[in-house]
Design a protein around this motif. Structure first.
Motif, PDB file in Angstrom:
ATOM      1  N   ASN A 117     -68.088  13.146 -20.768  1.00  0.00           N
ATOM      2  CA  ASN A 117     -67.449  14.618 -20.188  1.00  0.00           C
ATOM      3  C   ASN A 117     -65.789  14.427 -21.072  1.00  0.00           C
ATOM      4  O   ASN A 117     -65.478  15.530 -21.659  1.00  0.00           O
ATOM      5  N   HIS A 118     -65.230  13.420 -20.859  1.00  0.00           N
ATOM      6  CA  HIS A 118     -63.857  13.200 -21.549  1.00  0.00           C
ATOM      7  C   HIS A 118     -63.433  13.488 -22.252  1.00  0.00           C
ATOM      8  O   HIS A 118     -63.097  13.626 -23.257  1.00  0.00           O
ATOM      9  N   VAL A 119     -64.744  13.045 -23.353  1.00  0.00           N
ATOM     10  CA  VAL A 119     -64.284  12.975 -25.089  1.00  0.00           C
ATOM     11  C   VAL A 119     -64.430  14.515 -25.268  1.00  0.00           C
ATOM     12  O   VAL A 119     -64.068  14.815 -26.179  1.00  0.00           O
ATOM     13  N   GLU A 120     -66.001  15.303 -25.089  1.00  0.00           N
ATOM     14  CA  GLU A 120     -65.376  16.820 -25.048  1.00  0.00           C
ATOM     15  C   GLU A 120     -64.051  16.971 -24.389  1.00  0.00           C
ATOM     16  O   GLU A 120     -63.692  18.196 -25.123  1.00  0.00           O
ATOM     17  N   ASN A 121     -63.581  16.602 -23.702  1.00  0.00           N
ATOM     18  CA  ASN A 121     -62.577  17.238 -22.857  1.00  0.00           C
ATOM     19  C   ASN A 121     -61.349  17.196 -23.885  1.00  0.00           C
ATOM     20  O   ASN A 121     -60.900  18.088 -23.838  1.00  0.00           O
ATOM     21  N   ILE A 122     -60.858  15.475 -24.393  1.00  0.00           N
ATOM     22  CA  ILE A 122     -60.148  15.280 -25.411  1.00  0.00           C
ATOM     23  C   ILE A 122     -60.643  15.957 -26.882  1.00  0.00           C
ATOM     24  O   ILE A 122     -59.604  16.552 -27.522  1.00  0.00           O
ATOM     25  N   LEU A 123     -61.805  16.408 -27.048  1.00  0.00           N
ATOM     26  CA  LEU A 123     -62.159  17.362 -28.420  1.00  0.00           C
ATOM     27  C   LEU A 123     -61.363  18.675 -28.218  1.00  0.00           C
ATOM     28  O   LEU A 123     -60.804  19.361 -28.883  1.00  0.00           O
ATOM     29  N   MET A 124     -61.724  19.394 -27.141  1.00  0.00           N
ATOM     30  CA  MET A 124     -61.452  20.491 -27.353  1.00  0.00           C
ATOM     31  C   MET A 124     -59.661  21.057 -26.746  1.00  0.00           C
ATOM     32  O   MET A 124     -59.131  21.250 -27.008  1.00  0.00           O
ATOM     33  N   ASN A 125     -59.158  19.982 -25.735  1.00  0.00           N
ATOM     34  CA  ASN A 125     -57.165  19.421 -26.099  1.00  0.00           C
ATOM     35  C   ASN A 125     -56.900  19.786 -27.575  1.00  0.00           C
ATOM     36  O   ASN A 125     -56.156  20.245 -27.383  1.00  0.00           O
ATOM     37  N   THR A 126     -57.821  18.785 -27.794  1.00  0.00           N
ATOM     38  CA  THR A 126     -57.023  18.576 -29.682  1.00  0.00           C
ATOM     39  C   THR A 126     -57.273  20.123 -30.566  1.00  0.00           C
ATOM     40  O   THR A 126     -56.081  20.854 -31.800  1.00  0.00           O
ATOM     41  N   GLN A 127     -58.454  20.542 -30.671  1.00  0.00           N
ATOM     42  CA  GLN A 127     -58.055  22.087 -30.728  1.00  0.00           C
ATOM     43  C   GLN A 127     -57.539  23.033 -30.323  1.00  0.00           C
ATOM     44  O   GLN A 127     -56.907  23.494 -30.989  1.00  0.00           O
ATOM     45  N   MET A 128     -57.264  23.178 -29.421  1.00  0.00           N
ATOM     46  CA  MET A 128     -56.366  23.710 -28.396  1.00  0.00           C
ATOM     47  C   MET A 128     -54.950  23.533 -28.952  1.00  0.00           C
ATOM     48  O   MET A 128     -54.196  24.189 -29.920  1.00  0.00           O
ATOM     49  N   THR A 129     -54.532  22.364 -29.120  1.00  0.00           N
ATOM     50  CA  THR A 129     -52.613  22.148 -29.167  1.00  0.00           C
ATOM     51  C   THR A 129     -52.904  22.714 -30.827  1.00  0.00           C
ATOM     52  O   THR A 129     -51.513  22.710 -31.296  1.00  0.00           O
ATOM     53  N   GLN A 130     -54.123  22.155 -32.008  1.00  0.00           N
ATOM     54  CA  GLN A 130     -54.150  22.899 -33.363  1.00  0.00           C
ATOM     55  C   GLN A 130     -53.754  24.415 -33.300  1.00  0.00           C
ATOM     56  O   GLN A 130     -52.976  24.357 -33.882  1.00  0.00           O
ATOM     57  N   ASP A 131     -54.356  25.250 -32.825  1.00  0.00           N
ATOM     58  CA  ASP A 131     -54.406  26.343 -32.799  1.00  0.00           C
ATOM     59  C   ASP A 131     -52.714  26.918 -32.005  1.00  0.00           C
ATOM     60  O   ASP A 131     -52.575  27.632 -32.225  1.00  0.00           O
ATOM     61  N   GLU A 132     -52.540  25.968 -31.158  1.00  0.00           N
ATOM     62  CA  GLU A 132     -51.238  26.073 -30.486  1.00  0.00           C
ATOM     63  C   GLU A 132     -49.815  25.907 -32.074  1.00  0.00           C
ATOM     64  O   GLU A 132     -49.276  26.826 -32.221  1.00  0.00           O
ATOM     65  N   VAL A 133     -50.039  24.794 -32.747  1.00  0.00           N
ATOM     66  CA  VAL A 133     -49.283  24.456 -33.667  1.00  0.00           C
ATOM     67  C   VAL A 133     -48.869  25.627 -34.420  1.00  0.00           C
ATOM     68  O   VAL A 133     -48.348  25.969 -35.070  1.00  0.00           O
ATOM     69  N   MET A 134     -50.483  25.835 -34.558  1.00  0.00           N
ATOM     70  CA  MET A 134     -50.282  27.194 -36.000  1.00  0.00           C
ATOM     71  C   MET A 134     -49.873  28.611 -35.583  1.00  0.00           C
ATOM     72  O   MET A 134     -49.278  29.177 -35.867  1.00  0.00           O
ATOM     73  N   MET A 135     -49.829  29.128 -33.946  1.00  0.00           N
ATOM     74  CA  MET A 135     -49.223  29.957 -33.243  1.00  0.00           C
ATOM     75  C   MET A 135     -47.552  29.840 -33.734  1.00  0.00           C
ATOM     76  O   MET A 135     -46.847  30.929 -33.558  1.00  0.00           O
ATOM     77  N   ILE A 136     -47.411  28.439 -33.445  1.00  0.00           N
ATOM     78  CA  ILE A 136     -46.067  28.554 -33.721  1.00  0.00           C
ATOM     79  C   ILE A 136     -45.110  28.756 -34.747  1.00  0.00           C
ATOM     80  O   ILE A 136     -44.700  28.844 -34.997  1.00  0.00           O
ATOM     81  N   MET A 137     -46.085  27.936 -36.242  1.00  0.00           N
ATOM     82  CA  MET A 137     -46.483  28.608 -37.545  1.00  0.00           C
ATOM     83  C   MET A 137     -45.580  29.811 -37.798  1.00  0.00           C
ATOM     84  O   MET A 137     -44.436  30.840 -38.287  1.00  0.00           O
ATOM     85  N   ASP A 138     -46.459  30.737 -36.911  1.00  0.00           N
ATOM     86  CA  ASP A 138     -46.302  31.975 -37.158  1.00  0.00           C
ATOM     87  C   ASP A 138     -45.620  32.600 -36.301  1.00  0.00           C
ATOM     88  O   ASP A 138     -44.463  33.615 -36.878  1.00  0.00           O
ATOM     89  N   VAL A 139     -44.931  32.175 -35.411  1.00  0.00           N
ATOM     90  CA  VAL A 139     -43.405  32.898 -34.654  1.00  0.00           C
ATOM     91  C   VAL A 139     -42.758  32.506 -35.360  1.00  0.00           C
ATOM     92  O   VAL A 139     -41.946  33.031 -35.391  1.00  0.00           O
ATOM     93  N   MET A 140     -43.250  30.750 -36.261  1.00  0.00           N
ATOM     94  CA  MET A 140     -41.433  30.494 -36.708  1.00  0.00           C
ATOM     95  C   MET A 140     -41.168  30.888 -37.641  1.00  0.00           C
ATOM     96  O   MET A 140     -39.977  32.248 -39.124  1.00  0.00           O
ATOM     97  N   GLN A 141     -42.154  32.562 -38.645  1.00  0.00           N
ATOM     98  CA  GLN A 141     -41.720  33.163 -39.395  1.00  0.00           C
ATOM     99  C   GLN A 141     -40.548  34.280 -39.318  1.00  0.00           C
ATOM    100  O   GLN A 141     -40.429  34.534 -40.404  1.00  0.00           O
ATOM    101  N   TYR A 142     -40.679  34.729 -38.122  1.00  0.00           N
ATOM    102  CA  TYR A 142     -39.983  35.201 -37.512  1.00  0.00           C
ATOM    103  C   TYR A 142     -38.382  35.393 -38.307  1.00  0.00           C
ATOM    104  O   TYR A 142     -36.963  36.095 -37.826  1.00  0.00           O
ATOM    105  N   GLN A 143     -38.001  33.726 -37.608  1.00  0.00           N
ATOM    106  CA  GLN A 143     -37.082  32.852 -38.451  1.00  0.00           C
ATOM    107  C   GLN A 143     -36.458  33.541 -39.373  1.00  0.00           C
ATOM    108  O   GLN A 143     -35.742  33.779 -39.399  1.00  0.00           O
ATOM    109  N   ASP A 144     -36.903  33.275 -40.799  1.00  0.00           N
ATOM    110  CA  ASP A 144     -36.841  33.230 -41.926  1.00  0.00           C
ATOM    111  C   ASP A 144     -36.488  35.510 -42.111  1.00  0.00           C
ATOM    112  O   ASP A 144     -35.794  35.729 -42.923  1.00  0.00           O
TER     113      ASP A 144
END
Length: 246
Positions: free
Chosen positions: A154-181
């Protein structure tokens, strides 16, 4: 006039010629020295003016209660210069942020792969202990190990889910940073408009005569409202009259 007198006259003129040439050379040297001194004085005056102007510009202190005089055209107050610095710095910082986000995303992908390997090993342990518990139900250690591995799963599954969510958040930040350009491009468009207006105004106010050949402007003109300290014509007439009485 006899030939002897003519010869004597010509001899006298020839004798005077070196003297006249010497005098002319002295006069030319004096004129050259005068011109050089005038040029030196003019250059020194220009240097002093530049120093005074530079000193006034650097001694300027902005005030929130005064709207005049405007700030001098130093690098700190040149609008296009400042906007160029903003676009340059923002682009550099945005590039650094993108690099950091890319690094974070790489770390998270590596963590996801490692977590999947751990989850696979935990699943193998669960299968093993389930078999052992089925064959040896009275041995409590097998049951405890099975429960621990299920909890670990159960703990490993939670870690895996949080890791995937973190990657999604990073991609969203990159999309937001496009507005800076996009904002940088808007600022650059404003800069281009300002430069075009500056060139147009310079061309509009351009004159045929150089500024150094123009007559200096009068400091005080009749009708000015800021000439209280200037002597009026009535004061001058009164002064002349008083001097005449003496």
């Amino acid at each position: 006039m006899t030939q002897e007198e003519l010869d004597a006259l010509m001899a006298g003129e020839l004798d005077d010629m070196p003297t006249n040439t010497t005098d002319d050379a002295l006069l030319m040297d004096a004129d050259d020295e005068t011109m050089e001194e005038s040029l030196i004085d003019s250059d020194a005056l220009d240097i002093e003016k530049d120093k005074a102007t530079s000193q006034l510009m650097h001694e300027y202190r902005p005030s929130s209660t005064m709207s005049w005089p405007p700030p001098p055209p130093t690098d700190d107050h040149k609008m296009v210069h400042q906007l160029d610095d903003v676009t340059k710095d923002s682009e550099l910082k945005a590039t650094e942020v993108f690099d950091k986000l890319e690094t974070i995303n790489t770390f998270m992908m590596s963590a996801e792969d490692d977590t999947k390997m751990v989850a696979k090993q935990v699943a193998s342990n669960i299968a093993l202990f389930e078999t052992l518990v089925a064959k040896f139900p009275k041995i409590e250690q097998f049951q405890k190990a099975l429960d621990d591995n299920q909890m670990m799963k159960n703990h490993v599954e939670n870690i895996l889910m949080n890791t995937q969510m973190t990657q999604d958040e990073v991609m969203m930040i990159m999309d937001v940073m496009q507005y800076q350009d996009i904002h940088r491009q808007k600022i650059e468009r404003v800069i281009n408009v300002m430069r075009a207006l500056s060139k147009y105004m310079n061309a509009l106010f351009e004159g045929k005569k150089d500024d150094d050949k123009r007559v200096g402007s009068a400091v005080h003109i009749h009708g000015d409202t800021s000439t209280e300290d200037v002597v009026s014509s009535e004061d001058i007439e009164a002064l002349i009259a008083s001097l005449g009485k003496k």
